[in-house]
Enzyme design. Structure first.
Site, PDB file in Angstrom:
ATOM      1  N   ALA A   1      62.773  27.517  48.441  1.00  0.00           N
ATOM      2  CA  ALA A   1      62.592  27.145  47.089  1.00  0.00           C
ATOM      3  C   ALA A   1      62.123  28.409  46.144  1.00  0.00           C
ATOM      4  CB  ALA A   1      61.207  26.240  46.704  1.00  0.00           C
ATOM      5  N   HIS A   2      62.128  28.544  44.936  1.00  0.00           N
ATOM      6  CA  HIS A   2      62.116  29.873  44.270  1.00  0.00           C
ATOM      7  C   HIS A   2      60.833  30.677  44.493  1.00  0.00           C
ATOM      8  CE1 HIS A   2      59.717  27.280  40.939  1.00  0.00           C
ATOM      9  NE2 HIS A   2      59.473  26.870  41.857  1.00  0.00           N
ATOM     10  N   ASN A   3      61.107  31.826  44.454  1.00  0.00           N
ATOM     11  CA  ASN A   3      60.286  32.878  44.801  1.00  0.00           C
ATOM     12  C   ASN A   3      59.548  33.010  46.297  1.00  0.00           C
ATOM     13  OD1 ASN A   3      59.778  32.214  41.566  1.00  0.00           O
ATOM     14  ND2 ASN A   3      59.516  34.203  41.947  1.00  0.00           N
TER      15      ASN A   3
ATOM     16  N   GLN B   1      64.792  29.097  34.786  1.00  0.00           N
ATOM     17  CA  GLN B   1      64.614  30.140  36.025  1.00  0.00           C
ATOM     18  C   GLN B   1      65.675  31.328  36.015  1.00  0.00           C
ATOM     19  OE1 GLN B   1      62.672  28.832  38.779  1.00  0.00           O
ATOM     20  NE2 GLN B   1      61.906  27.568  37.029  1.00  0.00           N
TER      21      GLN B   1
END
Lengths: 348, 348, 348
Positions: free
Chosen positions: B243-245, B202
């Site tokens: 969470a991511h993005n 990541q």
């Protein structure tokens, strides 16, 4: 602590069956216990382990009748769970004694803070100005005690705990790692012109009474004004959210990841399941039981209610409705078929 | 801050009824207020407290007509909540001024970090190489600012906050205790042969725009590539997972313990209730309202939708269906009985 | 790392279409990529970005056929996702190398702790007596390693992690910021006379096997006796609760905010969705899939089951029942109307 079975039996008021001189050094689970360990049998579902365990001694109840020969020494007591609990406490105390230290050279304690006798402050912990810490309290490493915080006697604060300005803890409280006491309540007033939210300052505090225990990474927000109050004997599990101006009554127990919204008032001796939610401003009567994952959305006035579902309903009713829900397509199809059949018969 | 009622009235543009010379030193809740305190009455449900309060002064609206005699001095204003908010802000500032310090001798700031004017760094806080911190920002104790992090002006970071490498904060952000910004997103690729999961590194970051406030122990993961983006004015409560993005639009407000799965895009001015979940890759239009504990599983394209249930549906429809669900066993029994009765009649 | 497309293609076993000499310096998302960056196209939904991207190179599959002209250099590989993952790993390693340091002068490491070769300990981190840390493990800043903790080789512990006494980590584990390993399990025995709860001491530990990765602010409680066990290759997301005496099998993956209650045994290769709950003492067979927000309340013996709802049911059945639930008022009204119509016809 190494001790013979007969000596231990004296300490805990047990009667001895089998070798009284076997040496016991530590407690263990029945399926993992080896020589030198003591274990217990309370739940009949585990009885088969008794005949294979490597333990040197086993606590059993006064009336337990083994169905097969037993190798370990049996210690018979009236209350197996209670005795186990006492026994574990003895070993735990041994452990606690080992970690107790004076104020660490690596801690930062402000001059205006007041520490009682036998207070221990761990490494890289901070005690800010005006804080008062009662005698016998143990503050482990990397803990933050904010300005004007008051902490009672014989508390234990694990690494990474944050107690922010003006909050108050009673005696014998335990705060597990990374607990946050006194973060700002979530209060914002929308500006109708811009759509922005303006912060409503949160100038109250959090008050924990005596014997409160709080699980790892649980957060308890400070009140907007006044206090968020956790009464004596409350036990909170991990990762729970307690919002501003909440009040939780004595001896209430709440499981992990539950959330209590702003200004809710939870009664005494309630039991709230994991991942349950209690809505803002809801009042729950004493002894209310809330099922895991359910959501309570208004006042519960009758003491001892059992709630489930989201929004909540009487839990047994929820289960009855859910039993129908499980077969809903076939239930509805059967009704439709019956109606079609009647229609056909009438048509004839 | 001690001040007479008439002086305070001047400051906040209020009209005075009763003793103008009473001294006011702090704000309090109406049911707990004593001499020297000022409180307020906005919600009619609390009116009865007005006739018993020990407060020295009470803020009320211009058109409020008491039904009984009132002892405290009344200060009448057009917008009671707005005035309270301003008043609390004044007292809060007093507090903030007390905690402001220079860079602590116990902090560790790398040579290559850049600190603006009036930056305060607390005890045992770390500022890593290449980090840039804007003027007036207050970093309290035991905070971690990773390599190459950029923080704007006038932010406040409470104890235990972690901002990991390369993340960016705008101006006037507030991060409460133990917030984590920039943990790795949850990305693993299954290896079909071994059943093991291989980590997808990541390498993106997290970007917070201006006036973002984040509650205690909330976690915001860095993007796989690119940025997880929180736009200006977003307010997140405690223990939320982002969470991511993910992208969250301006002035959206999210209550405690909600979870936003990977790559979801939340619009502006949305309101998401506590313990709600937004599924991965879902896009929510501006102004979407998500009920507590519900689960959104696909795109919401119409602005202003109200959602409830898991999986989500139109919230008023959810409540209608749930109303039938509550009585489902008796509803179904009644239908069966009616059909049986008809069958009997036809049989005759 | 700057490299030509053709050199990179050699490294990853790709075939090149377009300019082989373009320089690539970093990875990026297809919609954000600029000159010097490499991106990838795996999901056909993103294909339109390919024709506008500013990237210098794009990874595509062997059989991808563009529908429009493409400017960047194409690198064709058999497994796009796998290659991206490897590529990102290279850049991430570059990053990790930068943060690696020796034992910080600001750390506190007890004399009786044992550090392997190339161990790095960050600022304000604590390693207590008797702890053992394997070679190559990186402990970042403000981490707490309790007494007698054992940590394997090549682990990474991010800022604010707490590993409490006696816990054990295998090799290659990653613990993200503010994770808590080994908080006390939630065990209290009610005293029937006083209504108070007495603590059941928690003297077990937590054991993580190899390659376990744990997300930010997740909490894993120590066993009452024995161990809470997380087997090799398990991946946990953020803010998850794992209670005492839980066991999680190899390569199981759990999404954010899920909760696993005491003594549950999760099999291998399970997938558990976000905000799901697993009840106490439940055993889940290998390969069980639990939908987000659902609640499992008893044993699942058949491997590979898909569960949804709270309490859980077979997930496809849940969706079928829920589809009827969505229209429940009109479904019931229609049935009532049909019955009324029949009654009218019979009455004639």
């Amino acid at each position: 602590m190494k001790i013979t079975a007969v000596k231990l039996a004296e300490m805990i008021g047990a009667t001895v069956e089998g070798n009284p001189d076997v040496i016991i050094s530590s407690p263990a689970k029945i399926e993992e216990a080896g020589p030198g360990s003591i274990t217990f049998l309370a739940n009949p579902a585990y009885e088969h382990h008794l005949y294979n365990t490597g333990a040197s001694a086993v606590l059993v109840s006064l009336d337990f009748a083994p169905r097969e020969p037993v190798k370990p020494t049996l210690l018979r007591v009236a209350d197996v769970y209670g005795t186990v609990s006492n026994l574990l406490a003895v070993y735990k105390q041994d452990e606690a004694a080992q970690t107790r230290r004076a104020v660490s050279a690596h801690a930062a304690v402000e001059d205006t803070a007041t520490l009682g006798d036998n207070v221990r402050i761990g490494k890289f912990s901070v005690v800010e100005q005006g804080a008062v810490i009662g005698e016998g309290t143990v503050i482990l490493d990397q803990v933050y005690i904010g300005p004007n915080v008051t902490i009672g006697k014989d508390c234990v604060l694990y690494p990474g705990v944050r107690v922010l300005r003006d909050c108050v803890l009673g005696d014998n409280c335990v705060l597990h790692a990374n607990v946050v006491i006194g973060g700002d309540g979530f209060g914002f007033a929308p500006d109708p012109e811009t759509g922005r939210y303006n912060k409503v300052p949160q100038i109250g505090n959090v008050v924990l009474h005596d014997r409160v225990e709080i699980g790892a990474s649980t957060t308890i927000d400070r009140a907007t004004m006044g206090s968020t109050v956790i009464h004596s004997g409350v036990k909170l599990d991990n990762l729970i959210q307690v919002a501003h101006n909440v009040e939780i009554g004595e001896n209430t127990v709440i499981a992990a990841q539950a959330g209590i919204a702003g200004s809710a008032k939870i009664g005494k001796n309630c039991r709230i399941g994991g991942q349950a939610g209690i809505g803002g401003h809801c009042t729950l009567a004493d002894g209310t039981q809330v099922q895991a994952q359910s959501g309570v959305i208004n006042n519960i006035t009758k003491s001892g209610a059992k709630l489930g579902g989201s929004p909540h309903m009487h839990y047994p009713d929820y289960l009855r409705s859910y039993a129908v829900f499980k077969n809903l397509p076939s239930v509805v199809n059967k009704l439709r078929k019956d109606i079609a059949e009647l229609r056909r018969q009438i048509g004839q």
